[in-house]
Design an enzyme around this catalytic site. Structure first.
Site, short mmCIF file in Angstrom:
data_model
loop_
_atom_site.label_atom_id
_atom_site.label_comp_id
_atom_site.label_asym_id
_atom_site.label_seq_id
_atom_site.Cartn_x
_atom_site.Cartn_y
_atom_site.Cartn_z
N ARG A 60 0.83 -1.21 0.00
CA ARG A 60 0.00 0.00 0.00
C ARG A 60 0.87 1.25 0.00
O ARG A 60 0.57 2.24 -0.68
CB ARG A 60 -0.93 -0.01 1.22
CG ARG A 60 -2.01 -1.08 1.15
CD ARG A 60 -3.05 -0.89 2.22
NE ARG A 60 -2.63 -1.34 3.54
CZ ARG A 60 -2.93 -2.51 4.08
NH1 ARG A 60 -3.63 -3.39 3.40
NH2 ARG A 60 -2.55 -2.81 5.30
N CYS A 82 -3.41 -13.48 -3.44
CA CYS A 82 -3.18 -14.06 -2.12
C CYS A 82 -3.54 -15.55 -2.12
O CYS A 82 -3.70 -16.15 -1.06
CB CYS A 82 -3.96 -13.32 -1.05
SG CYS A 82 -5.75 -13.35 -1.29
#
Length: 394
Positions: free
Chosen positions: A214, A338
């Site tokens: 991020r 993921c």
């Protein structure tokens, strides 16, 4: 295989294949590789080869396919409360650098920290734990006691609701183990603030594994930005600090309500929520001629089992293709998966196929994996699942 037991009933006898697996650095011993099962309740047991050669100690789960999880090589060092305390202290100390920029991170990453089936996440001054095997669950009180002493936390919550607990013959539950844990906790992450929900949020309350990613894409963001699968807006908040406008796209209205709350918490007025299915919305925007300078694609795990890989690859390729088509020239795409069952090789092959189908050229700016607090051991593939790429539209 019948549950044959040695005369003492206190030692697990491991077949040659299981012993070789341990010596090659993987802690798991499957039921099919146990020649004699200990006549003991779940917990820690001594293990040895059929020729009597000691292998140390392992967590023992009587009802699991993963019967043994190796934790200690030294046969003279039987794990006790002091052993747990030392292992937890080492894991926690390794995360010390993270405290300078964040108040939420993983303290124990299971096998990655030599503590199989144990997860400990910190959110401010409270901890959330997951005890994912019968063997580690038997040591709950010892683990809690050490965590309290080592961290000075005000509360510990057990998020023992994953399906893995059911396979161990354990109850799936959310239970307070110590002190008090509020419904929400403010996370501070490189200057961005958002709320984690320990009792009922995703994972243990928030997605801690994407923290550095991020920051990476947030520092490079510009112009019109898009956060696909935004959930509570963790990527969007970082994008908004440098982009002119950010669209947070998610199918969940309650999730987008939390995005709005988080934007207000950070004094950000340039985030707009968009409710809808990401696949459909991106297709519609492409037909409308919309373009974005920065895009994040961070979907949930499409491949939760090995048999789901083919379908997952189609889904990952589709959403990345749509994102690539929406990028303005020179635009940046951060994309991630993921899904443990989707290998790095498959992930990058998928991106190559999507790029080819888009008819555009993309430069690879960065390859990302898991952060410091989610160590991936090269001998234990199961400790790694997160892979990402930063692409530039040429």
């Amino acid at each position: 295989m019948s549950d044959r037991r040695p005369p003492s009933g206190s030692v697990a006898i491991v077949a040659r294949r299981g012993a070789q697996r341990i010596r090659r650095g993987h802690p798991w011993v499957f039921r099919s590789d146990v020649e004699c099962f200990p006549d003991l309740p779940a917990g820690i047991v001594r293990i040895a080869e059929s020729n009597g050669a000691p292998l140390g100690f392992a967590l023992w789960s009587p009802r699991s396919e993963i019967s043994l999880r190796h934790i200690e090589r030294n046969p003279a060092h039987e794990p006790d409360a002091a052993w747990w305390h030392a292992k937890l202290r080492t894991a926690i100390a390794r995360r010390a650098p993270l405290a300078r920029e964040a108040n939420a991170y993983r303290l124990v990453h299971g096998e990655g920290d030599g503590l199989p089936s144990l997860v400990v996440d910190q959110y401010g001054d409270v901890l959330v734990v997951q005890l994912l095997s019968a063997g580690v669950d038997a040591w709950t009180d010892t683990i809690v006691s050490s965590l309290v002493e080592l961290t000075g936390c005000s509360g510990i919550l057990a998020r023992n609701d994953p399906a893995a607990r059911g396979r161990e013959g354990l109850p799936r539950e959310v239970r307070l183990l110590y002190g008090e844990v509020p419904r929400t906790v403010e996370v501070v992450e490189h200057g961005v603030r958002y709320l984690a929900a320990p009792w009922d949020g995703q994972k243990t309350g928030a997605f801690l594994d994407q923290r550095e990613n991020r920051v990476l894409i947030g520092s490079l963001a510009r112009g019109q930005a898009l956060d696909c699968f935004a959930y509570h807006g963790s990527f969007a908040l970082h994008l908004a600090r440098n982009a002119d406008q950010v669209f947070a796209l998610d199918v969940s209205a309650p999730a987008l309500a939390r995005v709005h709350e988080h934007a207000e918490r950070n004094g950000l007025t340039n985030i707009e929520s968009v409710e809808g299915d990401a696949f459909d919305v991106l297709r519609a925007w492409y037909k409308e001629g919309r373009r974005f300078d920065t895009i994040v694609v961070d979907p949930p795990a499409f491949a939760k089992t090995r048999s789901a890989i083919d379908g997952a690859l189609r889904g990952y390729k589709d959403i990345n293709l749509q994102a690539m088509r929406l990028l303005a020239p020179g635009g940046l795409l951060f994309t991630a998966s993921c899904s443990f069952h989707l290998s790095r090789g498959h992930f990058f092959e998928m991106l190559q196929d999507a790029s080819a189908d888009s008819g555009r050229a993309f430069a690879l700016r960065a390859i990302t994996g898991q952060p410091l607090d989610h160590p991936e051991l090269i001998t234990v593939p199961e400790t790694g699942y997160l892979k990402g790429a930063l692409l530039e539209a040429m």
